[in-house]
Design a protein around this motif. Structure first.
Motif, mmCIF file in Angstrom:
data_model
loop_
_atom_site.group_PDB
_atom_site.id
_atom_site.type_symbol
_atom_site.label_atom_id
_atom_site.label_comp_id
_atom_site.label_asym_id
_atom_site.label_seq_id
_atom_site.Cartn_x
_atom_site.Cartn_y
_atom_site.Cartn_z
ATOM 1 N N PRO A 199 0.814 -1.233 0.000
ATOM 2 C CA PRO A 199 0.000 0.000 0.000
ATOM 3 C C PRO A 199 0.842 1.276 0.000
ATOM 4 O O PRO A 199 0.534 2.228 -0.706
ATOM 5 C CB PRO A 199 -0.818 -0.123 1.296
ATOM 6 N N TYR A 270 -4.610 0.199 -3.504
ATOM 7 C CA TYR A 270 -3.460 0.215 -2.603
ATOM 8 C C TYR A 270 -3.217 1.603 -2.026
ATOM 9 O O TYR A 270 -2.751 1.741 -0.893
ATOM 10 C CB TYR A 270 -2.214 -0.265 -3.342
ATOM 11 N N LYS A 273 -5.460 2.092 0.944
ATOM 12 C CA LYS A 273 -4.914 1.337 2.078
ATOM 13 C C LYS A 273 -3.707 2.053 2.671
ATOM 14 O O LYS A 273 -3.539 2.126 3.888
ATOM 15 C CB LYS A 273 -4.520 -0.072 1.631
ATOM 16 N N GLY A 274 -2.847 2.589 1.787
ATOM 17 C CA GLY A 274 -1.650 3.268 2.266
ATOM 18 C C GLY A 274 -1.990 4.496 3.073
ATOM 19 O O GLY A 274 -1.366 4.776 4.117
#
Length: 282
Positions: A199, A270, A273-274
């Motif tokens: 992520p 991603y 999420k990061g």
């Protein structure tokens, strides 16, 4: 019961206002892109006369002319090569450096890390003179390799900061288990740290790809040879001394925006999420 209904109604109203605000911000951000695409399908005669977003006549040939007249083919391949090379270089170097700063103890560790962080406060144009002199002494000016090294240098500090923040929160038990299986330090970085940091790596990829893809001024300083220039230089073809061909310019801008939009869409899952895992610290 009335109190519960009141709070539910109040919460729904607040959520509605928040969504309306976010929708208005999104519309404000998207409008220039929509106007760019709309203008790319108009003719030079009507681009400022016809203010509607939906053109009365669609001129798709503008994209063909922009690609051919601007020499986009060569510049497009140059930018793809530079972007891929720089992003790969940044991922490898920054992830290894961030993992070392997070997990290893060595003399000068804190000083080196603070030096990288201090570099984030220096505006990119502030380093142009130093980079120009250094590349001249190394005989790397007007070379693709010299340009790639400069762009890797530009993106390292932020990338190291983001990755180190993630590695600091990563459970050490996973590395202990890998050590028991005979994993080396490089193996820990490759088999444990990198897969878990996908992520954050997505955030690093998108930020740096956007930075390299849009770079223009540094390329003009480093390159003397026009065939080595990135894609952004091709856009100047449509801007003359007295007349600017705006439809072709907008078509060229649309072409340059498509790859970054594709990268963002592929990395979107991603990236979210990061951000939610603290990859971007406000």
């Amino acid at each position: 019961m009335k109190t519960g209904a009141y709070y539910k109604t109040k919460k729904a109203s607040i959520n509605l206002l928040i969504h309306l605000f976010l929708l208005s911000v999104a519309t404000t951000c998207l409008f220039p892109l929509i106007w760019m695409v709309s203008s790319s399908l108009k003719s030079q005669d009507v681009i400022f006369k016809d203010t509607s977003l939906l053109p009365k006549a669609f001129h798709f040939e503008n994209y063909y002319r922009a690609w051919m007249e601007g020499g986009f083919g060569r510049y497009f391949l140059n930018s793809i090569f530079y972007t891929v090379a720089v992003v790969i270089g940044i991922i490898i170097i920054s992830s290894m450096a961030a993992y070392a700063f997070s997990r290893f103890r060595f003399p000068g560790r804190n000083i080196m890390f603070f030096m990288f962080m201090a570099a984030m406060m220096i505006p990119i144009p502030g380093s142009f003179v130093a980079l120009y002199v250094l590349l001249n002494k190394l005989h790397l000016r007007n070379t693709s390799f010299g340009y790639i090294l400069c762009m890797i240098n530009v993106g390292l500090s932020t990338s190291i900061f983001l990755l180190k923040t993630f590695f600091d929160k990563m459970p050490k038990e996973l590395e202990d288990a890998a050590r028991i299986d005979g994993c080396s330090k490089i193996g820990l970085w490759w088999h444990v740290a990198l897969p878990l940091s996908k992520p954050v790596l997505a955030v690093v990829v998108v930020f740096n790809a956007l930075n390299v893809w849009n770079e223009y001024i540094l390329a003009l300083i480093i390159f003397d040879s026009r065939p080595l220039m990135p894609l952004q230089v091709a856009l100047t073809t449509f801007q003359g001394e007295f007349v600017t061909n705006y439809p072709l310019l907008m078509a060229g801008l649309t072409i340059t925006a498509i790859p970054i939009i594709i990268v963002y869409l592929l990395m979107q899952k991603y990236i979210v999420k990061g951000v939610t895992q603290g990859a971007v610290v406000g």
